[in-house]
Design a protein around this motif. Structure first.
Motif, PDB file in Angstrom:
ATOM      1  N   THR A   1       1.011  -1.295   0.076  1.00 32.07           N
ATOM      2  CA  THR A   1      -0.075  -0.111  -0.101  1.00 32.07           C
ATOM      3  C   THR A   1       0.719   1.317   0.013  1.00 32.07           C
ATOM      4  O   THR A   1       0.363   2.485  -0.327  1.00 32.07           O
ATOM      5  N   THR A   2       2.022   1.016   0.347  1.00 24.76           N
ATOM      6  CA  THR A   2       3.058   2.428   0.295  1.00 24.76           C
ATOM      7  C   THR A   2       3.983   2.407  -0.898  1.00 24.76           C
ATOM      8  O   THR A   2       4.730   3.423  -1.289  1.00 24.76           O
ATOM      9  N   ALA A   3       3.795   1.419  -1.856  1.00 29.71           N
ATOM     10  CA  ALA A   3       4.791   1.520  -2.735  1.00 29.71           C
ATOM     11  C   ALA A   3       4.296   2.417  -3.993  1.00 29.71           C
ATOM     12  O   ALA A   3       2.962   2.144  -4.352  1.00 29.71           O
ATOM     13  N   PRO A   4       4.723   3.439  -4.492  1.00 28.80           N
ATOM     14  CA  PRO A   4       4.161   4.278  -5.280  1.00 28.80           C
ATOM     15  C   PRO A   4       3.836   3.621  -6.515  1.00 28.80           C
ATOM     16  O   PRO A   4       2.635   3.906  -7.112  1.00 28.80           O
ATOM     17  N   PRO A   5       4.150   2.377  -7.254  1.00 34.94           N
ATOM     18  CA  PRO A   5       3.641   2.098  -8.362  1.00 34.94           C
ATOM     19  C   PRO A   5       2.348   1.409  -8.132  1.00 34.94           C
ATOM     20  O   PRO A   5       1.495   1.210  -9.022  1.00 34.94           O
ATOM     21  N   THR A   6       1.967   0.994  -7.000  1.00 34.76           N
ATOM     22  CA  THR A   6       0.707   0.432  -6.457  1.00 34.76           C
ATOM     23  C   THR A   6      -0.572   1.195  -6.744  1.00 34.76           C
ATOM     24  O   THR A   6      -1.445   0.815  -7.245  1.00 34.76           O
ATOM     25  N   ARG A   7      -0.332   2.599  -6.955  1.00 36.08           N
ATOM     26  CA  ARG A   7      -1.506   3.338  -7.179  1.00 36.08           C
ATOM     27  C   ARG A   7      -1.919   3.469  -8.509  1.00 36.08           C
ATOM     28  O   ARG A   7      -3.067   3.258  -8.779  1.00 36.08           O
ATOM     29  N   ARG A   8      -0.958   3.093  -9.336  1.00 41.24           N
ATOM     30  CA  ARG A   8      -1.486   3.122 -10.881  1.00 41.24           C
ATOM     31  C   ARG A   8      -2.226   1.640 -11.094  1.00 41.24           C
ATOM     32  O   ARG A   8      -3.062   1.816 -11.863  1.00 41.24           O
ATOM     33  N   LEU A   9      -1.929   0.742 -10.280  1.00 40.18           N
ATOM     34  CA  LEU A   9      -2.505  -0.599 -10.639  1.00 40.18           C
ATOM     35  C   LEU A   9      -4.012  -0.480  -9.862  1.00 40.18           C
ATOM     36  O   LEU A   9      -4.903  -0.820 -10.277  1.00 40.18           O
ATOM     37  N   VAL A  10      -3.967   0.287  -8.713  1.00 40.52           N
ATOM     38  CA  VAL A  10      -5.175   0.318  -8.007  1.00 40.52           C
ATOM     39  C   VAL A  10      -6.221   1.176  -8.887  1.00 40.52           C
ATOM     40  O   VAL A  10      -7.270   0.880  -8.902  1.00 40.52           O
TER      41      VAL A  10
END
Length: 339
Positions: free
Chosen positions: A46-55
């Protein structure tokens, strides 16, 4: 907000150990689903920057305005929607009540989008009973039923439909019992059945009566071999058997699958039982097979998109990664990409 307790006892979800499945469609599935329960992995992801794009691919956003914007865009392309405010496994009554308040506000915002004279509602909300308090001890089923009734009452006034989501197998009896109770006052309430559970073919027969809306999906939770098929071919075969039962029945089947073989089989099965395009619908998840969704809607078929929103997206995201290797590849590309 007052919670209504059921007048009759409802079955409580049991707690069982869950064996690791061996679904051939994604060999990393058990690892990913185990990670979904890990606080350490949750913090990392949840804190990894690339995760937001996947979300952003799979979730409409964190807020209700985000969900409403996505809903309007989808309705504008001829697709219907089922909106899920993300959250499950609620262990606090105040939190469960807050979720009900959010659903009531969501339904009020959706009301202007409803076509009141349409034969089906293009606007629906999906609810998980553990988000409404199902797991709150012995009183949990009654609390969840009372909260679900509040949501259904608001939905009925607004012309919005409600479908009660399926969760892991320990909740199935309680969930279907609550659905039956809700249908006494709200006969249009939808149920969700998961084809990987060995019991589901029988449940389809029980729920295939007149007017019964049933969403049939493959299933996305870790389940032991004693209750669920573990091989992807077995799950596919079960899905088609269950779909045949629903198509042969008097209810309204909702074909929730991205599998091209199942999507292709739905039309001929419907025709075999004299169902026209208005006798069933396809359902797919937000962010998955968008072109195929548009194709189905453009061909005059009913196509509904499951639109999740909210800050509690972690468990939902991990189940999406576990379902399909391509989803995991997308995530890994995001991790290593500089874009």
């Amino acid at each position: 907000m007052r919670s209504v307790v059921a007048s009759e006892p409802l079955p409580s979800p049991s707690v069982t150990s869950r064996a690791l499945p061996r679904l051939a469609s994604n060999p990393l599935r058990p690892v990913i689903l185990a990670a979904a329960k890990s606080p350490r992995v949750r913090a990392l992801v949840t804190t990894a920057p690339p995760t937001r794009r996947l979300v952003d691919r799979f979730v409409a956003g964190d807020t209700r305005p985000d969900a409403l914007a996505a809903t309007k865009a989808l309705l504008g392309t001829g697709r219907a929607v089922s909106i899920d405010h993300l959250g499950e496994d609620t262990t606090d009554l105040a939190q469960a009540r807050a979720i009900v308040v959010e659903y009531e506000a969501l339904i009020a915002d959706l009301a202007p989008l409803v076509e009141r004279d349409a034969p089906m509602s293009a606007v629906e909300v999906s609810v998980k009973l553990t988000a409404l308090g199902l797991a709150l001890g012995a009183e949990g089923p009654g609390i969840a039923l009372g909260h679900a009734r509040q949501i259904c009452a608001a939905a009925a006034a607004a012309g919005v439909w409600v479908t009660v989501d399926a969760e892991d197998h320990t909740t199935t009896d309680a969930t279907l019992s609550i659905v039956r109770r809700l249908r006494e006052d709200f006969p249009w309430v939808g149920a969700v059945l998961q084809a990987y559970l060995r019991r589901t073919e029988a449940d389809c027969r029980d729920l295939s009566g007149p007017g019964s809306r049933v969403r049939l999906c493959k299933g996305a939770y870790r389940e032991p071999a004693s209750v669920a098929y573990q091989d992807s071919a077995e799950v596919d075969a079960s899905y088609l058997r269950c779909l045949r039962v629903l198509m042969a029945g008097q209810g309204y089947p909702m074909v929730a699958s991205h599998d091209p073989a199942i999507v292709a089989a739905a039309g001929p099965l419907a025709a075999e039982y004299a169902r026209g395009p208005d006798g069933f619908e396809h359902q797919m998840l937000y962010g998955i097979r968008d072109l195929e969704q548009r194709r189905l809607a453009g061909a005059g078929l009913r196509m509904r998109v499951y639109v999740p929103y909210g800050a509690q997206w972690y468990g939902y995201l991990m189940r999406r990664l576990a379902e399909r290797p391509s989803n995991l590849r997308f995530f890994l590309r995001s991790v290593v990409s500089r874009d």
